[in-house]
Design an enzyme around this catalytic site. Structure first.
Site, mmCIF file in Angstrom:
data_model
loop_
_atom_site.group_PDB
_atom_site.id
_atom_site.type_symbol
_atom_site.label_atom_id
_atom_site.label_comp_id
_atom_site.label_asym_id
_atom_site.label_seq_id
_atom_site.Cartn_x
_atom_site.Cartn_y
_atom_site.Cartn_z
ATOM 1 N N GLU A 129 0.742 -1.098 -0.011
ATOM 2 C CA GLU A 129 0.002 -0.017 -0.052
ATOM 3 C C GLU A 129 0.945 1.295 -0.092
ATOM 4 O O GLU A 129 2.019 1.285 0.727
ATOM 5 C CB GLU A 129 -0.954 0.011 1.104
ATOM 6 N N LEU A 159 14.131 -4.225 7.871
ATOM 7 C CA LEU A 159 14.887 -4.442 9.159
ATOM 8 C C LEU A 159 14.812 -3.238 9.876
ATOM 9 O O LEU A 159 15.512 -2.555 10.709
ATOM 10 C CB LEU A 159 16.408 -4.682 8.740
ATOM 11 N N GLY A 166 10.290 -0.545 14.571
ATOM 12 C CA GLY A 166 9.190 0.224 14.981
ATOM 13 C C GLY A 166 8.308 -0.451 15.910
ATOM 14 O O GLY A 166 8.669 -1.190 16.875
ATOM 15 N N CYS A 224 -2.303 -7.075 5.724
ATOM 16 C CA CYS A 224 -1.588 -8.301 4.995
ATOM 17 C C CYS A 224 -0.764 -9.157 6.243
ATOM 18 O O CYS A 224 -1.142 -10.336 6.547
ATOM 19 C CB CYS A 224 -0.771 -8.072 3.893
HETATM 20 C C1 UDX Z 1 2.635 -6.169 2.629
HETATM 21 C C2 UDX Z 1 3.617 -6.736 1.458
HETATM 22 O O1 UDX Z 1 5.069 -5.996 1.573
HETATM 23 C C3 UDX Z 1 3.139 -7.020 0.001
HETATM 24 O O2 UDX Z 1 4.173 -7.545 -0.605
HETATM 25 C C4 UDX Z 1 1.953 -7.466 0.158
HETATM 26 O O3 UDX Z 1 1.556 -7.841 -0.995
HETATM 27 C C5 UDX Z 1 0.877 -6.923 1.042
HETATM 28 O O4 UDX Z 1 1.587 -6.831 2.438
HETATM 29 P P1 UDX Z 1 1.861 -3.885 2.965
HETATM 30 O O5 UDX Z 1 0.947 -4.456 4.189
HETATM 31 O O6 UDX Z 1 1.215 -2.758 2.213
HETATM 32 O O7 UDX Z 1 2.411 -4.604 2.091
HETATM 33 O O8 UDX Z 1 2.808 -2.910 3.947
HETATM 34 P P2 UDX Z 1 4.588 -3.191 4.256
HETATM 35 O O9 UDX Z 1 5.179 -2.162 3.433
HETATM 36 O O10 UDX Z 1 5.062 -4.510 3.803
HETATM 37 O O11 UDX Z 1 4.385 -3.041 5.854
HETATM 38 C C6 UDX Z 1 3.874 -3.958 6.660
HETATM 39 C C7 UDX Z 1 4.007 -3.441 8.264
HETATM 40 O O12 UDX Z 1 5.382 -3.750 8.457
HETATM 41 C C8 UDX Z 1 3.732 -2.102 8.341
HETATM 42 O O13 UDX Z 1 3.138 -1.939 9.848
HETATM 43 C C9 UDX Z 1 5.085 -1.417 8.486
HETATM 44 O O14 UDX Z 1 4.874 -0.185 9.427
HETATM 45 C C10 UDX Z 1 5.853 -2.622 8.890
HETATM 46 N N1 UDX Z 1 7.398 -2.610 8.788
HETATM 47 C C11 UDX Z 1 7.798 -2.723 7.280
HETATM 48 C C12 UDX Z 1 8.239 -2.480 9.781
HETATM 49 O O15 UDX Z 1 7.916 -2.115 11.155
HETATM 50 N N2 UDX Z 1 9.584 -2.378 9.488
HETATM 51 C C13 UDX Z 1 10.069 -2.564 8.156
HETATM 52 O O16 UDX Z 1 11.309 -2.471 8.114
HETATM 53 C C14 UDX Z 1 9.120 -2.707 7.085
#
Ligand code: UDX
Length: 447
Positions: A152, A250, A253, A260
């Site tokens: 997203e 990595l 947070g 998802c």
């Molecule tokens: C995810 C997948 O990345 C994507 O490939 C799939 O199709 C749908 O699910 P999305 O849910 O949009 O996408 O968000 P994403 O950017 O992956 O982040 C997911 C969660 O992880 C968020 O809460 C984000 O804040 C957290 N996150 C992400 C971290 O805490 N640290 C990170 O390094 C990356």
């Protein structure tokens, strides 16, 4: 079928590479908006792309989904939601409805490819097939799997620049058609990775669960950093430089959220158990992510309260960021939904601001004030809590904000504030996986 995140972006992406696409939905209201060029979800670049393909290329149109229209198409992508059921499994109700509708509408004299893009447990293609055949035993079709990996906020970019396009087919006819569909992207150099259907279905879950594991690992390590004095961002970079590990996902947070990761980790664990397979690691990820968020509640409370000691504070704080991550208005499984109610229970008063998610938050969040701007949110407050890494928040002029705050206390659960600047301005500052600025001062005093 379906004009949510996956359906709408897929439809526009396929239109962009030259196909004639109809995006269908059972909601009249959505179809009317989309046909008028009005996006139904918040996504960077969506409006421009929608209008381009509606009015310039005319490669896309939007229609109400009915059984009558099914037979007009050669390929049907199922892009309906598969939300989490009460027991953690994947709720396949909408998928079943879609398959039945397709079954009722298919012309038995015409071969059709049914592509499943919704996230589903392995072997679900058999269920789709069964549902179609119960409605239409003579239908001529194949089911294929084509999982999406869209994030997203960057979904359009992700569709147009995929790391890989995964397709799982079990007949050469369906495989040929899927290869033809993605040929324009393959010509641009993007990789099409073809497997059997069950592997393609599992790849989607495996990717999301692996990424959740990376995030959870670094979050667990952040606790060790806080007690030892190591810095989690430096540790993450230090290990991420090893290409076997990789630097992405990595970022420490408040724990992963969104539509998802929480759902897919639960669903894979549930599915594996049903198959008699033990998933200790996946179960640990789910539980550590949850306990990590919970651990941040007393930490946040205590950091504010300890830094207010002796300075009367009404415990009225600004909360910046309500969406589950930056770049989206989505608050599904956002940490704001867990942390805010807990702080209210602790007697805090909260004024919240988010650049995109206010409308969604107002529908579900009770007993908090909503500010119309960042400035209004922080004005006169006893401190600031950052929950989402919006660029607007990393660019805050803290010197100006310091003049309006009653108490200079920041809890930053996304590690986006420049520590050096904050220190000079005499703020008390807590961030994940680092020594808080207050404790650095304390240590100096203890020497
Ligand atoms: C995810 C997948 O990345 C994507 O490939 C799939 O199709 C749908 O699910 P999305 O849910 O949009 O996408 O968000 P994403 O950017 O992956 O982040 C997911 C969660 O992880 C968020 O809460 C984000 O804040 C957290 N996150 C992400 C971290 O805490 N640290 C990170 O390094 C990356």
């Amino acid at each position: 079928m379906g004009t949510g995140y996956v359906g709408l972006i897929t439809a526009l992406g396929l239109a962009d590479i030259g196909h004639k696409v109809t995006a269908a939905d059972i909601s009249d209201e959505k179809i009317e908006k989309l046909n008028n060029g009005i996006p139904v979800i918040y996504e960077e670049g969506l409006e421009e792309m929608l209008q381009k393909h509606l009015y310039q290329t005319k490669n896309i149109n939007f229609r109400l989904m009915t059984t009558e229209i099914v037979s007009e198409y050669d390929v049907i992508f199922i892009c309906v939601g598969t939300p989490q059921a009460y027991d953690g499994s994947s709720n396949l109700r909408y998928l079943d409805d879609a398959a039945k509708m397709i079954g009722q509408g298919l012309d038995e004299n015409k071969y059709t490819v049914i592509v499943n893009k919704s996230t589903v447990p392995p072997k679900t293609h058999l269920r789709v097939k069964r549902n179609i055949l119960t409605q239409n035993p003579k239908a001529s079709f194949d089911v294929v799997s084509n999982p999406e990996f869209l994030k997203e906020g960057t979904a359009i970019h992700d569709f147009m620049n995929p790391d890989r396009i995964v397709i799982g087919c079990n007949t050469s006819q369906s495989s040929q058609i899927m290869n033809d569909i993605y040929q324009p992207m393959v010509e641009q150099g993007f990789k099409l990775y073809e497997t059997d259907i069950i592997s393609a279905e599992l790849i989607k879950y495996a990717a999301n669960v692996f990424l959740s594991t990376k995030i959870t690992f670094i979050n667990e390590l952040s606790h060790l950093c806080e007690v030892t004095g190591a810095d989690i961002d430096l540790v993450a970079q230090g290990i991420g430089l090893d290409p076997r590990i990789g630097e992405k996902f990595l970022k420490a947070g408040p724990g992963y959220g969104g539509s998802c990761f929480p759902k897919d980790t639960q669903a894979l664990s549930y599915f594996a158990k049903q198959q008699g397979v033990v998933t200790n690691l996946i179960d640990a990820v789910i539980s550590v992510n949850s306990s990590h968020v919970l651990s941040l509640i007393p930490k946040t409370r205590d950091f504010f309260e300890n830094n207010w000691q002796g300075k009367s504070a009404k415990k009225h704080i600004a909360v910046l960021g309500l969406s589950f991550k930056a770049g989206t208005d989505d608050i599904r499984d956002a940490v704001s939904l867990r942390i805010i109610p807990a702080l209210l229970d602790e007697g805090f008063e909260i004024t919240a601001y988010d650049p995109a998610a206010m409308e969604n938050a107002k529908k579900v969040m009770e007993n908090i004030n909503f500010a119309d701007s960042l400035q209004e949110a922080v004005d006169g407050k006893d401190g600031v809590l950052i929950l989402t890494e919006w660029p607007e928040f990393s660019q805050i002029n803290w010197e100006e904000v310091a003049k309006t705050l009653k108490h200079k206390v920041i809890v930053d659960l996304r590690n986006i504030v420049d520590r050096k600047k904050i220190k000079k301005l005499d703020f008390s500052y807590y961030s994940i996986g680092k020594s808080s600025i207050q404790s650095i001062e304390d240590r100096k005093e203890n020497k």
